[in-house]
Scaffold this motif. Structure first.
Motif, PDB file in Angstrom:
ATOM      1  N   VAL A  94      63.921  18.010 -17.146  1.00  0.00           N
ATOM      2  CA  VAL A  94      65.302  17.779 -16.505  1.00  0.00           C
ATOM      3  C   VAL A  94      64.977  17.977 -14.976  1.00  0.00           C
ATOM      4  O   VAL A  94      64.319  19.063 -14.460  1.00  0.00           O
ATOM      5  CB  VAL A  94      66.318  19.198 -16.866  1.00  0.00           C
ATOM      6  CG1 VAL A  94      67.435  18.769 -16.069  1.00  0.00           C
ATOM      7  CG2 VAL A  94      66.621  18.739 -18.443  1.00  0.00           C
ATOM      8  N   ARG A  95      65.684  17.244 -14.099  1.00  0.00           N
ATOM      9  CA  ARG A  95      65.482  17.136 -12.596  1.00  0.00           C
ATOM     10  C   ARG A  95      66.702  17.522 -12.127  1.00  0.00           C
ATOM     11  O   ARG A  95      66.897  18.183 -10.819  1.00  0.00           O
ATOM     12  CB  ARG A  95      64.765  16.062 -12.033  1.00  0.00           C
ATOM     13  CG  ARG A  95      63.545  15.607 -12.588  1.00  0.00           C
ATOM     14  CD  ARG A  95      63.235  14.362 -12.139  1.00  0.00           C
ATOM     15  NE  ARG A  95      61.604  14.357 -12.374  1.00  0.00           N
ATOM     16  CZ  ARG A  95      60.811  13.286 -11.817  1.00  0.00           C
ATOM     17  NH1 ARG A  95      61.387  12.143 -10.792  1.00  0.00           N
ATOM     18  NH2 ARG A  95      59.643  13.163 -12.056  1.00  0.00           N
ATOM     19  N   GLY A  96      67.814  17.482 -12.664  1.00  0.00           N
ATOM     20  CA  GLY A  96      69.344  17.662 -12.028  1.00  0.00           C
ATOM     21  C   GLY A  96      70.312  17.800 -13.177  1.00  0.00           C
ATOM     22  O   GLY A  96      69.882  17.461 -14.111  1.00  0.00           O
ATOM     23  N   VAL A  97      71.483  18.037 -12.461  1.00  0.00           N
ATOM     24  CA  VAL A  97      72.758  17.921 -13.536  1.00  0.00           C
ATOM     25  C   VAL A  97      73.817  17.323 -12.832  1.00  0.00           C
ATOM     26  O   VAL A  97      73.969  17.576 -11.698  1.00  0.00           O
ATOM     27  CB  VAL A  97      73.061  19.508 -13.881  1.00  0.00           C
ATOM     28  CG1 VAL A  97      74.222  19.651 -14.445  1.00  0.00           C
ATOM     29  CG2 VAL A  97      71.928  20.214 -14.401  1.00  0.00           C
ATOM     30  N   THR A  98      74.485  16.408 -13.659  1.00  0.00           N
ATOM     31  CA  THR A  98      75.845  15.891 -13.216  1.00  0.00           C
ATOM     32  C   THR A  98      76.957  16.501 -14.271  1.00  0.00           C
ATOM     33  O   THR A  98      76.692  16.441 -15.220  1.00  0.00           O
ATOM     34  CB  THR A  98      75.809  14.359 -13.232  1.00  0.00           C
ATOM     35  OG1 THR A  98      74.637  13.884 -12.335  1.00  0.00           O
ATOM     36  CG2 THR A  98      77.094  13.734 -12.815  1.00  0.00           C
ATOM     37  N   ILE A  99      78.040  16.818 -13.453  1.00  0.00           N
ATOM     38  CA  ILE A  99      79.194  17.338 -14.375  1.00  0.00           C
ATOM     39  C   ILE A  99      80.184  16.456 -14.275  1.00  0.00           C
ATOM     40  O   ILE A  99      80.711  16.084 -13.015  1.00  0.00           O
ATOM     41  CB  ILE A  99      79.460  18.619 -13.841  1.00  0.00           C
ATOM     42  CG1 ILE A  99      78.131  19.839 -14.133  1.00  0.00           C
ATOM     43  CG2 ILE A  99      80.558  19.238 -14.672  1.00  0.00           C
ATOM     44  CD1 ILE A  99      78.400  20.915 -13.667  1.00  0.00           C
TER      45      ILE A  99
ATOM     46  N   LYS B 219      90.416  20.071 -19.084  1.00  0.00           N
ATOM     47  CA  LYS B 219      90.373  19.756 -20.448  1.00  0.00           C
ATOM     48  C   LYS B 219      89.137  19.277 -21.092  1.00  0.00           C
ATOM     49  O   LYS B 219      88.915  19.724 -22.477  1.00  0.00           O
ATOM     50  CB  LYS B 219      91.512  18.753 -20.855  1.00  0.00           C
ATOM     51  CG  LYS B 219      92.864  19.101 -20.404  1.00  0.00           C
ATOM     52  CD  LYS B 219      94.092  18.140 -20.680  1.00  0.00           C
ATOM     53  CE  LYS B 219      95.273  18.402 -20.246  1.00  0.00           C
ATOM     54  NZ  LYS B 219      96.510  17.518 -20.718  1.00  0.00           N
ATOM     55  N   LYS B 220      88.534  18.479 -20.606  1.00  0.00           N
ATOM     56  CA  LYS B 220      87.198  18.097 -21.073  1.00  0.00           C
ATOM     57  C   LYS B 220      86.210  17.953 -20.049  1.00  0.00           C
ATOM     58  O   LYS B 220      86.114  17.543 -19.007  1.00  0.00           O
ATOM     59  CB  LYS B 220      87.259  16.495 -21.714  1.00  0.00           C
ATOM     60  CG  LYS B 220      85.986  15.928 -22.276  1.00  0.00           C
ATOM     61  CD  LYS B 220      86.199  14.681 -23.095  1.00  0.00           C
ATOM     62  CE  LYS B 220      84.536  14.301 -23.434  1.00  0.00           C
ATOM     63  NZ  LYS B 220      84.903  12.908 -23.980  1.00  0.00           N
ATOM     64  N   VAL B 221      84.962  18.600 -20.271  1.00  0.00           N
ATOM     65  CA  VAL B 221      83.797  18.669 -19.241  1.00  0.00           C
ATOM     66  C   VAL B 221      82.541  18.323 -19.969  1.00  0.00           C
ATOM     67  O   VAL B 221      82.278  18.866 -21.283  1.00  0.00           O
ATOM     68  CB  VAL B 221      83.578  20.166 -19.003  1.00  0.00           C
ATOM     69  CG1 VAL B 221      82.314  20.174 -18.036  1.00  0.00           C
ATOM     70  CG2 VAL B 221      84.519  20.951 -18.430  1.00  0.00           C
ATOM     71  N   THR B 222      82.080  17.063 -19.483  1.00  0.00           N
ATOM     72  CA  THR B 222      80.667  16.573 -20.028  1.00  0.00           C
ATOM     73  C   THR B 222      79.523  16.937 -19.104  1.00  0.00           C
ATOM     74  O   THR B 222      79.826  16.457 -17.980  1.00  0.00           O
ATOM     75  CB  THR B 222      80.945  14.957 -20.223  1.00  0.00           C
ATOM     76  OG1 THR B 222      82.188  14.678 -21.018  1.00  0.00           O
ATOM     77  CG2 THR B 222      79.545  14.478 -20.658  1.00  0.00           C
ATOM     78  N   ILE B 223      78.616  17.446 -19.434  1.00  0.00           N
ATOM     79  CA  ILE B 223      77.467  17.922 -18.690  1.00  0.00           C
ATOM     80  C   ILE B 223      76.359  16.855 -18.958  1.00  0.00           C
ATOM     81  O   ILE B 223      75.833  16.675 -20.159  1.00  0.00           O
ATOM     82  CB  ILE B 223      77.200  19.338 -18.848  1.00  0.00           C
ATOM     83  CG1 ILE B 223      78.225  20.204 -18.457  1.00  0.00           C
ATOM     84  CG2 ILE B 223      75.687  19.632 -18.085  1.00  0.00           C
ATOM     85  CD1 ILE B 223      77.891  21.572 -18.793  1.00  0.00           C
ATOM     86  N   ARG B 224      75.865  16.236 -17.799  1.00  0.00           N
ATOM     87  CA  ARG B 224      74.671  15.458 -18.131  1.00  0.00           C
ATOM     88  C   ARG B 224      73.054  15.823 -17.688  1.00  0.00           C
ATOM     89  O   ARG B 224      73.255  16.321 -16.146  1.00  0.00           O
ATOM     90  CB  ARG B 224      74.824  13.956 -17.569  1.00  0.00           C
ATOM     91  CG  ARG B 224      73.724  13.123 -17.403  1.00  0.00           C
ATOM     92  CD  ARG B 224      74.099  11.623 -17.006  1.00  0.00           C
ATOM     93  NE  ARG B 224      74.760  11.140 -18.064  1.00  0.00           N
ATOM     94  CZ  ARG B 224      75.356   9.873 -18.118  1.00  0.00           C
ATOM     95  NH1 ARG B 224      74.961   9.120 -17.017  1.00  0.00           N
ATOM     96  NH2 ARG B 224      76.004   9.399 -19.074  1.00  0.00           N
TER      97      ARG B 224
END
Length: 209
Positions: A120-125, A169-174
């Motif tokens: 992992v190099r980073g996170v997108t939310i 209401k909805k959170v997606t973490i990449r």
């Protein structure tokens, strides 16, 4: 406006202190004073009721927190008991010194957990319709028994993002890896735990930068 009415009546008494109107004005002032006192008492009781409710609510939250003492640094680290040890997660925690979080930042952890490396190099939310690209983060890595986990641990730098996550209401973490990515939907239990940790941090005196 009781205060304004009292001022008007007091001015009337000064102008005609011996008049019948002045006698009536004094009687009205007594009634106004009684009303002001009653309102003040009602406000005091309401403030006490709210404070008691807040204490009771925080006592429930406090029982859900885990506290570990670092005797060398004199810091008590506070996490949430519902935070998973293994598994993908987004979580908050903080430290306190002398029972105060003043000057202690709220910290944010991400963890990717699987049976194969992602690097992992980073996170997108994605919080509902809002997307946040977190800056490049240093992820650490470890493995055991065929499982691997990659994690980051940094002070919260973007409260706008955090507020959006907690309200969505909805959170997606990449998790953005070296070649691939992995998505997961933030469970409600993790989001609730984050809300409670943030509230505890504020109760202990933590302040946003």
């Amino acid at each position: 406006d009781l205060d304004k009415a009292k001022q008007t009546l007091t001015s009337l008494i000064k102008v005609r202190p011996e008049s019948g109107e002045a006698v009536q004005a004094k009687a009205l002032i007594q009634k106004i004073d009684g009303r002001i006192a009653a309102i003040a008492e009602q406000q005091r009781l309401e403030a006490e009721r709210k404070a008691a409710e807040e204490r009771a609510a925080f006592a429930v939250i406090d029982r859900s927190l885990k506290k570990e003492v670092d005797e060398f640094k004199g810091i008590t680290w506070i996490t949430h008991k519902a935070e998973p040890v293994l598994g993908k997660k987004m979580a908050l925690y903080f430290g306190v010194k002398n029972n105060s979080a003043a000057g202690m930042p709220l910290r944010l952890k991400f963890q990717y957990y699987s049976d194969s490396w992602l690097f992992v190099r980073g996170v997108t939310i994605k919080a509902d319709d809002r997307v946040f690209n977190l800056p490049a983060t240093d992820f650490e890595r470890d493995n055991s028994g065929g499982s691997i986990w990659e994690w980051s641990d940094e002070s919260v730098s973007d409260f706008t993002m955090l507020d959006a996550v907690l309200a969505a209401k909805k959170v997606t973490i990449r998790f953005d890896g070296r070649q691939y990515y992995s998505d997961f939907v933030l469970p409600q239990a993790q989001k609730t735990a984050m809300k409670e940790v943030m509230l505890a941090w504020q109760k202990y005196g933590g302040k946003r930068g």
